[in-house]
Design an enzyme around this catalytic site. Sequence first.
Site, PDB file in Angstrom:
ATOM      1  CG  ASN A  38     -11.819   1.268  -6.238  1.00  0.00           C
ATOM      2  OD1 ASN A  38     -11.158   2.069  -7.470  1.00  0.00           O
ATOM      3  ND2 ASN A  38     -11.128   1.420  -5.678  1.00  0.00           N
TER       4      ASN A  38
ATOM      5  CD  GLN B 207     -15.808  -1.790  -7.565  1.00  0.00           C
ATOM      6  OE1 GLN B 207     -16.625  -1.912  -7.217  1.00  0.00           O
ATOM      7  NE2 GLN B 207     -15.151  -1.829  -6.831  1.00  0.00           N
TER       8      GLN B 207
ATOM      9  CG  HIS C  83     -12.492 -10.681  -6.775  1.00  0.00           C
ATOM     10  ND1 HIS C  83     -12.816 -10.021  -5.536  1.00  0.00           N
ATOM     11  CD2 HIS C  83     -12.129 -10.387  -8.322  1.00  0.00           C
ATOM     12  CE1 HIS C  83     -11.561  -9.133  -6.438  1.00  0.00           C
ATOM     13  NE2 HIS C  83     -11.063  -9.021  -7.396  1.00  0.00           N
TER      14      HIS C  83
ATOM     15  CB  CYS D  50      -2.585   0.761   7.282  1.00  0.00           C
ATOM     16  SG  CYS D  50      -1.593   1.379   8.530  1.00  0.00           S
TER      17      CYS D  50
ATOM     18  CB  THR E 107      -3.657 -24.724 -18.720  1.00  0.00           C
ATOM     19  OG1 THR E 107      -2.216 -25.497 -18.992  1.00  0.00           O
ATOM     20  CG2 THR E 107      -4.497 -25.361 -18.325  1.00  0.00           C
TER      21      THR E 107
ATOM     22  CB  THR F  21      -4.430  -5.947 -11.510  1.00  0.00           C
ATOM     23  OG1 THR F  21      -5.074  -5.535 -10.351  1.00  0.00           O
ATOM     24  CG2 THR F  21      -3.387  -5.596 -11.764  1.00  0.00           C
TER      25      THR F  21
HETATM   26  N1  PLP Z   1     -10.613  -1.756 -11.320  1.00  0.00           N
HETATM   27  C1  PLP Z   1     -10.968  -1.205  -9.560  1.00  0.00           C
HETATM   28  C2  PLP Z   1     -11.817  -0.217  -9.934  1.00  0.00           C
HETATM   29  C3  PLP Z   1     -10.966  -1.855  -8.297  1.00  0.00           C
HETATM   30  O1  PLP Z   1     -12.033  -1.973  -7.976  1.00  0.00           O
HETATM   31  C4  PLP Z   1     -10.728  -3.713  -8.498  1.00  0.00           C
HETATM   32  C5  PLP Z   1     -10.483  -4.407  -7.336  1.00  0.00           C
HETATM   33  O2  PLP Z   1     -10.562  -3.282  -6.197  1.00  0.00           O
HETATM   34  C6  PLP Z   1      -9.654  -3.511  -9.396  1.00  0.00           C
HETATM   35  C7  PLP Z   1      -9.431  -2.751 -10.949  1.00  0.00           C
HETATM   36  C8  PLP Z   1      -8.352  -4.659  -9.209  1.00  0.00           C
HETATM   37  O3  PLP Z   1      -9.447  -5.755  -9.518  1.00  0.00           O
HETATM   38  P1  PLP Z   1      -8.392  -7.213  -9.717  1.00  0.00           P
HETATM   39  O4  PLP Z   1      -7.812  -7.307  -7.862  1.00  0.00           O
HETATM   40  O5  PLP Z   1      -9.515  -8.230  -9.175  1.00  0.00           O
HETATM   41  O6  PLP Z   1      -7.505  -7.029 -10.422  1.00  0.00           O
END
Ligand code: PLP
Length: 392
Positions: free
Chosen positions: A155, A189, A211, A334, A247, A72
């Site tokens: 996603n 993804q 993650h 939701c 940092t 993000t």
């Molecule tokens: N873009 C896509 C396609 C994602 O699936 C996600 C997370 O679900 C993000 C961006 C955002 O990732 P993060 O929450 O690690 O910033």
Amino acid sequence: MKSIYLDNAATTPLDVQVFSTMKPYFQKEYGNASEFHILGRDARLAIEQAREKICHFLGGKSQEIFFTSCATEAINLAHKGLIEALRRNFKEKPHVITTAIEHKAVLESLDHLEREGAVEITVLPVDKWGRITLKSLKDSILPNTVLVSVMYVNNEVGTIEPIASIGRFIRMTNKGRKRRIYFHTDATQAIQYLNTKVNYLGVDLLSLTGHKIYAPKGIGVLYVREGTPLVRQMDGGSQESGMRSGTENTPSIVALGKAVDLVSICRVSESSRVKQLRDKLISELLKIPEVSLTGHPKVRAPHIASFVVKNVEGEAVVLLLSASRIFISSGSACTSSSLTASHVLTAMGFPEELSHGSVRFSLGRYTKEKDINFVVAKFTKVVQRLRKMSPE
Ligand code: PLP
């Protein structure tokens, strides 16, 4: 009771090898990478080694890799940083093209710029499978277009967008233009399973997060092709070559380096293994009446199988499966006051009632065939039970 985790598109567990690689940087090697003493120097070395790994993985140069806290942040930096830089020498309002099925990180960051009056935006429609067409992109290019931002893999439904073709098209288009168009892809993804070499894709900016590839939460990357103008969005100590102050998160950066190494080693074999399991899941679940696949039947990422289930609420399925320690996701969000249909399914033309029955299974490194068999049996029972309770 054993858990079956099929929500790897939401987040992945931390890989044990990744964890042991990052561990020393919490307690023994805790130095601040900006300091000149040995502890600082060791942290700097570890960060630069991780940067090299990511640079090798994406095929860029090490000075083109910037660590952020997540995808993000990387996306916000890409969009806002580029527009701020370009607006300094731009008389007209810059024009940005994106798609209707992007993650909220893309849609909201562009929306912010539009609300500020900094850009005008064209949102490309998608077909029933969630794919944009090159024709609609071509038709949307304006003399003031400066940025195209298209995700690599959706996603929610797993559809793969034609990023390399878009990249080629933008390169060609740029040859005859006074103003260059920059190309960003959100590869979050895709990183685990697809070719994310930046030159193959033809992208100038690429964002990812740790993650989703068995690294911890709280670490992301923005790739920025050399020569792409960008103004930092985080002012302060000028870390990351002045592009992102704060940092450095040494343990997580080291972890991300290890995670991409592991992906490189097993990408091809894991893609075909996971794809086989996914295809089995899809063919079994499609035997249930009025369950339909969402997203492209073939051009989809190996790990995502998504469906709409008629006369059933996705959240109810998630909750009932969760009681059996099977973890999946539903497509609609939701909130306390409302149940909003997924913007992705809406863009793909699904009626709202059907969108509420959306579910997503996302497989991963630890998914086994017996998990799929178990989930198919449980899911079938859950759907039958919910349909008996449904008024329709
Ligand atoms: N873009 C896509 C396609 C994602 O699936 C996600 C997370 O679900 C993000 C961006 C955002 O990732 P993060 O929450 O690690 O910033």
